[in-house]
Design a protein around this motif. Structure first.
Motif, PDB file in Angstrom:
ATOM      1  N   ILE A 114      45.288  34.083  32.145  1.00 22.72           N
ATOM      2  CA  ILE A 114      46.580  33.336  32.404  1.00 22.72           C
ATOM      3  C   ILE A 114      46.290  32.085  33.502  1.00 22.72           C
ATOM      4  O   ILE A 114      45.702  32.487  34.394  1.00 22.72           O
ATOM      5  CB  ILE A 114      47.600  34.381  32.830  1.00 22.72           C
ATOM      6  CG1 ILE A 114      47.896  35.379  31.713  1.00 22.72           C
ATOM      7  CG2 ILE A 114      48.769  33.710  33.421  1.00 22.72           C
ATOM      8  CD1 ILE A 114      48.834  36.595  32.269  1.00 22.72           C
ATOM      9  N   ALA A 115      46.596  31.139  33.072  1.00 26.12           N
ATOM     10  CA  ALA A 115      46.560  29.793  33.991  1.00 26.12           C
ATOM     11  C   ALA A 115      47.776  29.744  34.818  1.00 26.12           C
ATOM     12  O   ALA A 115      48.592  28.893  34.713  1.00 26.12           O
ATOM     13  CB  ALA A 115      46.485  28.679  33.294  1.00 26.12           C
ATOM     14  N   PHE A 116      47.808  30.690  35.676  1.00 31.02           N
ATOM     15  CA  PHE A 116      49.078  31.067  36.464  1.00 31.02           C
ATOM     16  C   PHE A 116      49.294  29.763  37.492  1.00 31.02           C
ATOM     17  O   PHE A 116      50.468  29.745  37.719  1.00 31.02           O
ATOM     18  CB  PHE A 116      48.957  32.442  37.454  1.00 31.02           C
ATOM     19  CG  PHE A 116      47.817  32.316  38.476  1.00 31.02           C
ATOM     20  CD1 PHE A 116      48.150  32.021  39.715  1.00 31.02           C
ATOM     21  CD2 PHE A 116      46.681  32.905  38.183  1.00 31.02           C
ATOM     22  CE1 PHE A 116      47.199  31.948  40.548  1.00 31.02           C
ATOM     23  CE2 PHE A 116      45.579  32.848  38.968  1.00 31.02           C
ATOM     24  CZ  PHE A 116      45.922  32.507  40.424  1.00 31.02           C
ATOM     25  N   VAL A 117      48.170  29.145  37.675  1.00 35.40           N
ATOM     26  CA  VAL A 117      48.429  28.085  38.622  1.00 35.40           C
ATOM     27  C   VAL A 117      49.490  27.151  38.196  1.00 35.40           C
ATOM     28  O   VAL A 117      50.425  26.475  38.970  1.00 35.40           O
ATOM     29  CB  VAL A 117      47.154  27.515  39.195  1.00 35.40           C
ATOM     30  CG1 VAL A 117      46.744  26.486  37.992  1.00 35.40           C
ATOM     31  CG2 VAL A 117      47.392  26.606  40.492  1.00 35.40           C
ATOM     32  N   GLY A 118      49.658  26.962  37.013  1.00 31.61           N
ATOM     33  CA  GLY A 118      50.798  26.139  36.148  1.00 31.61           C
ATOM     34  C   GLY A 118      51.978  26.510  36.119  1.00 31.61           C
ATOM     35  O   GLY A 118      52.868  26.186  35.445  1.00 31.61           O
ATOM     36  N   VAL A 159      49.138  41.508  42.373  1.00 27.44           N
ATOM     37  CA  VAL A 159      47.925  40.590  42.663  1.00 27.44           C
ATOM     38  C   VAL A 159      48.187  39.707  43.760  1.00 27.44           C
ATOM     39  O   VAL A 159      49.189  38.978  43.762  1.00 27.44           O
ATOM     40  CB  VAL A 159      47.687  39.678  41.358  1.00 27.44           C
ATOM     41  CG1 VAL A 159      46.557  38.888  41.673  1.00 27.44           C
ATOM     42  CG2 VAL A 159      47.404  40.517  40.320  1.00 27.44           C
ATOM     43  N   LYS A 160      47.298  39.764  44.907  1.00 31.50           N
ATOM     44  CA  LYS A 160      47.736  39.184  46.133  1.00 31.50           C
ATOM     45  C   LYS A 160      46.511  38.035  46.273  1.00 31.50           C
ATOM     46  O   LYS A 160      45.388  38.089  46.145  1.00 31.50           O
ATOM     47  CB  LYS A 160      47.655  40.006  47.315  1.00 31.50           C
ATOM     48  CG  LYS A 160      48.862  41.225  47.434  1.00 31.50           C
ATOM     49  CD  LYS A 160      48.528  42.004  48.681  1.00 31.50           C
ATOM     50  CE  LYS A 160      49.680  42.953  48.558  1.00 31.50           C
ATOM     51  NZ  LYS A 160      49.768  43.929  49.861  1.00 31.50           N
ATOM     52  N   MET A 161      47.080  36.949  46.754  1.00 26.49           N
ATOM     53  CA  MET A 161      46.160  35.769  46.982  1.00 26.49           C
ATOM     54  C   MET A 161      45.720  35.816  48.520  1.00 26.49           C
ATOM     55  O   MET A 161      46.676  35.601  49.309  1.00 26.49           O
ATOM     56  CB  MET A 161      46.681  34.563  46.702  1.00 26.49           C
ATOM     57  CG  MET A 161      46.982  34.274  45.083  1.00 26.49           C
ATOM     58  SD  MET A 161      48.594  34.867  44.463  1.00 26.49           S
ATOM     59  CE  MET A 161      49.161  33.564  43.673  1.00 26.49           C
ATOM     60  N   HIS A 201      43.051  30.913  37.451  1.00 21.81           N
ATOM     61  CA  HIS A 201      43.364  31.743  36.372  1.00 21.81           C
ATOM     62  C   HIS A 201      43.046  33.378  36.686  1.00 21.81           C
ATOM     63  O   HIS A 201      42.668  33.683  37.543  1.00 21.81           O
ATOM     64  CB  HIS A 201      42.284  31.567  35.243  1.00 21.81           C
ATOM     65  CG  HIS A 201      42.316  30.101  34.552  1.00 21.81           C
ATOM     66  ND1 HIS A 201      42.132  28.993  35.284  1.00 21.81           N
ATOM     67  CD2 HIS A 201      42.703  29.824  33.171  1.00 21.81           C
ATOM     68  CE1 HIS A 201      42.339  27.934  34.310  1.00 21.81           C
ATOM     69  NE2 HIS A 201      42.644  28.434  33.077  1.00 21.81           N
ATOM     70  N   LEU A 202      43.628  34.280  35.890  1.00 16.37           N
ATOM     71  CA  LEU A 202      43.755  35.619  36.116  1.00 16.37           C
ATOM     72  C   LEU A 202      43.502  36.147  34.649  1.00 16.37           C
ATOM     73  O   LEU A 202      44.041  35.972  33.636  1.00 16.37           O
ATOM     74  CB  LEU A 202      45.145  36.096  36.416  1.00 16.37           C
ATOM     75  CG  LEU A 202      45.248  37.632  36.813  1.00 16.37           C
ATOM     76  CD1 LEU A 202      44.362  37.794  38.012  1.00 16.37           C
ATOM     77  CD2 LEU A 202      46.795  37.698  37.150  1.00 16.37           C
ATOM     78  N   ASN A 203      42.354  36.896  34.695  1.00 15.50           N
ATOM     79  CA  ASN A 203      41.835  37.514  33.371  1.00 15.50           C
ATOM     80  C   ASN A 203      42.672  38.866  33.305  1.00 15.50           C
ATOM     81  O   ASN A 203      42.271  39.800  33.877  1.00 15.50           O
ATOM     82  CB  ASN A 203      40.393  37.597  33.267  1.00 15.50           C
ATOM     83  CG  ASN A 203      39.956  38.463  31.674  1.00 15.50           C
ATOM     84  OD1 ASN A 203      40.796  38.862  30.993  1.00 15.50           O
ATOM     85  ND2 ASN A 203      38.823  37.688  31.388  1.00 15.50           N
ATOM     86  N   ILE A 204      43.481  39.228  32.131  1.00 10.57           N
ATOM     87  CA  ILE A 204      44.190  40.591  32.365  1.00 10.57           C
ATOM     88  C   ILE A 204      43.582  41.309  31.164  1.00 10.57           C
ATOM     89  O   ILE A 204      44.393  42.457  30.543  1.00 10.57           O
ATOM     90  CB  ILE A 204      45.719  40.232  31.964  1.00 10.57           C
ATOM     91  CG1 ILE A 204      45.827  39.496  30.499  1.00 10.57           C
ATOM     92  CG2 ILE A 204      46.192  39.572  33.230  1.00 10.57           C
ATOM     93  CD1 ILE A 204      47.266  39.630  29.941  1.00 10.57           C
ATOM     94  N   LYS A 205      42.525  41.089  30.480  1.00 14.16           N
ATOM     95  CA  LYS A 205      41.951  41.851  29.304  1.00 14.16           C
ATOM     96  C   LYS A 205      41.868  43.228  29.640  1.00 14.16           C
ATOM     97  O   LYS A 205      42.056  44.146  29.039  1.00 14.16           O
ATOM     98  CB  LYS A 205      40.812  41.158  28.626  1.00 14.16           C
ATOM     99  CG  LYS A 205      40.527  42.082  27.278  1.00 14.16           C
ATOM    100  CD  LYS A 205      39.402  41.079  26.461  1.00 14.16           C
ATOM    101  CE  LYS A 205      38.912  42.071  25.232  1.00 14.16           C
ATOM    102  NZ  LYS A 205      37.829  41.441  24.625  1.00 14.16           N
ATOM    103  N   ASP A 206      40.954  43.511  30.712  1.00 22.43           N
ATOM    104  CA  ASP A 206      40.787  44.851  31.249  1.00 22.43           C
ATOM    105  C   ASP A 206      42.086  45.603  31.564  1.00 22.43           C
ATOM    106  O   ASP A 206      42.231  46.781  31.024  1.00 22.43           O
ATOM    107  CB  ASP A 206      39.745  44.970  32.190  1.00 22.43           C
ATOM    108  CG  ASP A 206      38.411  44.372  31.932  1.00 22.43           C
ATOM    109  OD1 ASP A 206      38.057  44.392  30.855  1.00 22.43           O
ATOM    110  OD2 ASP A 206      37.587  44.013  32.909  1.00 22.43           O
TER     111      ASP A 206
END
Ligand SMILES: [Zn+2]
Length: 179
Positions: A9-13, A89-91, A116-121
């Motif tokens: 997930i390109a969360f930055v956008g 999820v904390k930055m 980006h955040l990889n959420i597959k796992d």
């Protein structure tokens, strides 16, 4: 609403607030790198990502179905998946250090400059957690087991056999004890 083909997930956008993602995950998701003890899994996961300036809340709502086997008799059983999971999820400035010392499984740290955040796992883990680990056939309305009785009988016979086979050993040991 978007349906990403990847699990990044390109969360930055993303805008602040909630964005929803839908994932339809079938057999091909549970590949060789993720061996599982269920089959024909058709899971749908709705992810609500609530974006704030220094953290995100991810809510995974798992639905769908899978085929498992009764742990007593091996009968095929269909189970319905239905569960929710929340991850925060904390930055932060030092995510590696924070993740190492963090003992809250619902919190994960990423770098402030991450995009980006990889959420597959997480998807994989939460689908697995939605499936009962010790499925059983259960009982009918008369309180009788719905397990396959032939199989139970066979397993019982197998156990008896084993016990009989063990007897000579014990007798042999008894002989030594008497001396
Ligand atoms: Zn059974």
């Amino acid at each position: 609403m978007s349906v990403p083909r990847e699990f990044e997930i390109a969360f930055v956008g993303l805008k602040s607030g909630i964005t929803e993602f839908d994932y339809e995950l079938g057999e091909e998701f549970f590949d060789a790198e993720h061996p599982v003890d269920f089959e024909n899994c058709q899971a749908n996961v709705k992810l609500s990502l609530d974006k704030h300036s220094d953290f995100m809340q991810l809510k995974f709502e798992v639905g769908g179905k899978a085929a498992v086997q009764c742990i007593r008799c091996g009968n095929p059983l269909d189970v319905t998946l239905w569960d929710d999971f929340i991850i925060i999820v904390k930055m932060v400035d030092n995510p590696t250090e924070m993740n190492e010392t963090n003992d809250d499984p619902d919190v994960f740290f990423i770098a402030k400059n991450e995009t980006h955040l990889n959420i597959k796992d997480w998807l994989f883990e939460f689908i697995q957690l939605s499936i009962p680990t010790h499925p059983e056939c259960g009982e009918d309305e008369k309180g009788e087991t719905k397990c396959n009785k032939d199989v139970l009988k066979m397993l019982e016979g197998f156990k008896d056999n084993q016990e009989q086979n063990e007897n000579p050993i014990w007798k042999g040991l008894d002989k030594f004890k008497d001396n």
